[in-house]
Design an enzyme around this catalytic site. Structure first.
Site, PDB file in Angstrom:
ATOM      1  N   HIS A 187       0.829  -1.205   0.000  1.00 32.21           N
ATOM      2  CA  HIS A 187       0.000   0.000   0.000  1.00 32.21           C
ATOM      3  C   HIS A 187       0.865   1.257   0.000  1.00 32.21           C
ATOM      4  O   HIS A 187       0.557   2.234  -0.665  1.00 32.21           O
ATOM      5  CB  HIS A 187      -0.908   0.006   1.235  1.00 32.21           C
ATOM      6  CG  HIS A 187      -2.162  -0.795   1.045  1.00 32.21           C
ATOM      7  ND1 HIS A 187      -2.886  -1.304   2.081  1.00 32.21           N
ATOM      8  CD2 HIS A 187      -2.810  -1.157  -0.073  1.00 32.21           C
ATOM      9  CE1 HIS A 187      -3.927  -1.956   1.613  1.00 32.21           C
ATOM     10  NE2 HIS A 187      -3.897  -1.879   0.303  1.00 32.21           N
ATOM     11  N   CYS A 495      -1.934  -2.237 -23.027  1.00 32.82           N
ATOM     12  CA  CYS A 495      -2.235  -1.573 -21.752  1.00 32.82           C
ATOM     13  C   CYS A 495      -1.296  -1.995 -20.624  1.00 32.82           C
ATOM     14  O   CYS A 495      -1.503  -1.626 -19.481  1.00 32.82           O
ATOM     15  CB  CYS A 495      -3.689  -1.818 -21.349  1.00 32.82           C
ATOM     16  SG  CYS A 495      -4.091  -3.552 -21.100  1.00 32.82           S
TER      17      CYS A 495
HETATM   18  C1  PEP Z   1      -0.873  -6.848 -18.045  1.00 33.89           C
HETATM   19  O1  PEP Z   1      -0.792  -8.020 -17.694  1.00 33.89           O
HETATM   20  O2  PEP Z   1      -0.069  -6.281 -18.809  1.00 33.89           O
HETATM   21  C2  PEP Z   1      -1.970  -6.004 -17.525  1.00 33.89           C
HETATM   22  C3  PEP Z   1      -2.192  -4.796 -18.002  1.00 33.89           C
HETATM   23  O3  PEP Z   1      -2.735  -6.503 -16.548  1.00 33.89           O
HETATM   24  P1  PEP Z   1      -2.310  -6.654 -15.000  1.00 33.89           P
HETATM   25  O4  PEP Z   1      -1.007  -5.935 -14.810  1.00 33.89           O
HETATM   26  O5  PEP Z   1      -3.440  -6.086 -14.239  1.00 33.89           O
HETATM   27  O6  PEP Z   1      -2.180  -8.146 -14.858  1.00 33.89           O
END
Ligand code: PEP
Ligand code: MG
Length: 539
Positions: A187, A495
């Site tokens: 956190h 992303c």
């Molecule tokens: C990823 O795996 O790149 C992603 C965006 O999801 P997370 O980091 O939430 O697993």
């Protein structure tokens, strides 16, 4: 390393929050339990109850002064304080003749040790919250004030740092954090990233007794203690360059992103909690490329109901004001366990996580799908499935979504069918994207794709060097996914954190990527960096 770092010596740890900090060292020590002899058990039990009340009141007071994200973390601590399981061992020890101070210290030390020993990074990270509660209760028992005092501009050095100590610290004049233990997924690390406080964790044990000054490099994960003049000058020069770059980057925020050779790039943002958007201007980005929904499932109230989810989704859709918002269905499991939902697994990253778990728990999944279908009436919503590995998972999720929509309409409620796309983060999808044409879009999850391609756990510092998103094997799969998108006429974005990494971004654009979703704090520098790129300049 256990000795005092020699003058100018540099220690290496894990980068937990980017940026540079320099300042006097303030060692944040654990509070030692008082050695007062025990009174009669009833009086000691009453002292404990009083201390619990004081601690709860202090946390509630602090909650009123902090932002929504920090308040959520404090709510977690309040819930723990109210959890009788946590205080039962202390009450037992008091009944057996212990003082309240000794009983609290022993009970909390045992709980902290248990959390720290957990296989799971999530629970290890939560041990800092327990340490926070321990300190607060001991301070309350000794009659000390709760506040840690002003330490503006200081570098806090310690074994670990508690979230409330972070919140009580005045960061307005800068400052940083350097910890022997701790974790980038704690956190405190999340708070530090949100506030822009440079932080390094995992420096290993070292003698903190004669430290006077520290230079923290939250980008490389290095800390130099008691620096000499040359190191100080070098650090300050770099800090000035970074500050100038950050200021200059802000001028790109209000403009659409385009490379120096005129290629438009869509730059969206990733959102982890809805309150994050409150401080952001929607016109600075091209929408939300990833809204994670795990936060909804970590509240003290257990699994969230349809109404609370609907409200959270509607809030970000309203903020986006017609821009595209991609909300990901629950990605529990792996490094994101959800109490009461995920199960203990020997290898959770390869286990029942993401869409696999949602399909096994249609009772939970349907609540989320209903909330999404209802929220979709109020904006430009796309729904994204995490951890898809086989096409049948999309088919099954689509069937459930359609069923929920039919159910809602039969109840006389408004609902829309949002486009249903997928994260491309399991290599099987990136290798054969043509099999996944049922999806409405692809979004490359470079964090997981990288760990699965290189077999290097994203939570393991020992193999962090192997897990590079610009490894040729990862880039080959990014290119393969983009080709699959073109062939099936599906939009493809990325992303994962690689989109915010300025060393990797040019290589992604060179693969043909034109849509990226980045951390809000990285938006300005990503747009500025894109403006300076010429496609083909990736080296
Ligand atoms: C990823 O795996 O790149 C992603 C965006 O999801 P997370 O980091 O939430 O697993
Ligand atoms: Mg992922």
């Amino acid at each position: 390393m256990t000795g005092t770092p020699a003058t100018g010596q540099e220690l290496a740890g894990r980068a937990a929050s980017p940026g540079l900090a320099a300042g006097p060292v303030v060692v944040v020590d654990r509070v030692v339990a008082g050695t007062r002899p025990a009174g009669d058990p009833d009086a000691e039990a009453a002292r404990l109850s009083q201390a619990l009340e004081t601690a709860s009141a202090q946390i509630a007071g602090l909650m009123e002064t902090v932002d929504a994200e920090a308040a959520e973390m404090l709510e977690f601590q309040l819930a723990m304080l109210e959890d009788e399981e946590l205080t039962a061992p202390a009450r037992e020890a008091i009944a057996g003749g212990s003082s309240a101070d000794a009983a609290v210290a022993a009970a909390l030390d045992a709980a902290i040790a248990e959390y720290r020993a957990s296989q799971d990074e999530y629970f290890r990270a939560r041990s800092a919250d327990l340490a926070d509660i321990r300190e607060r209760l001991l301070r309350a028992l000794s009659g000390e004030e709760g506040a840690a005092g002003s330490m503006a501009g200081a570098v806090l050095v310690g074994t670990d740092l508690t979230p409330t100590r972070f919140l009580e610290t005045d960061w307005s004049a800068g400052g940083g954090i350097a910890l022997a233990e701790g974790s980038p997924s704690s956190h405190v690390a999340m708070l530090a990233r949100a506030r822009g406080v440079p932080m390094v964790t995992g420096l290993g044990a070292f003698d903190m007794s004669r430290l006077t000054e520290a230079l923290v490099d939250g980008d490389s994960g290095r800390v130099r203690f008691n620096p000499d003049e040359a190191a100080r000058r070098q650090h300050n020069e770099r800090a000035e360059v970074l500050a100038r770059e950050a200021e200059a980057a802000k001028t790109y925020l209000g403009r659409p992103a385009a490379t120096a050779c005129g290629v438009s790039i869509s730059v969206m943002i990733n959102v982890a909690v809805p309150e994050e958007v409150d401080a952001l201007d929607p016109s600075h980005c091209d929408g939300i490329g990833l809204m994670r929904t795990e936060f909804l499932f970590h509240g003290p109230g257990g699994l969230p109901d349809e109404e609370s989810q609907y409200r959270a989704y509607r809030k970000v859709l309203a903020w986006a004001d017609g821009r595209s918002v991609t909300i990901r269905t629950l990605d529990a499991g792996g490094d994101k366990p959800v109490p009461g939902l995920t199960v203990e697994e020997s290898n959770p990253f390869l286990g029942c996580r993401g869409i696999r778990l949602s399909l096994r728990r249609p009772d939970v999944f349907r609540v989320q799908l209903r909330a999404l279908a209802r929220a979709g009436c109020h904006g430009n919503l796309q729904v994204m499935l995490p951890m898809v590995s086989v096409p049948g998972e999309i088919t099954e999720a689509a069937r459930l979504l359609d069923d929920c929509i039919a159910e809602l309409r039969a109840e006389g409620r408004e609902a829309v069918r949002p486009p249903l796309g997928i994260m491309v983060e399991v290599p099987a999808v990136a290798v054969t994207p043509e099999r996944f044409g049922e999806a409405a879009f692809f979004s490359i999850g470079s964090n997981d794709l990288t760990q699965y391609v290189l077999a290097a756990g994203r939570d393991s510092p020992d193999v962090a060097e192997l897990g590079r998103a610009d490894d040729p094997a990862v880039l080959a799969l990014v290119a393969s996914t983009l080709r699959g998108g073109v062939a099936a006429r599906l939009p493809v974005s990325l992303c994962g954190d690689a989109g915010s990494d300025l060393a990797v971004l040019p290589k992604l654009l060179a693969c043909g990527l034109r849509r990226v979703s980045v951390a809000p704090a990285a938006l300005a520098r990503v747009k500025a960096a894109i403006a300076g790129m010429r496609l083909g300049d990736d080296g």
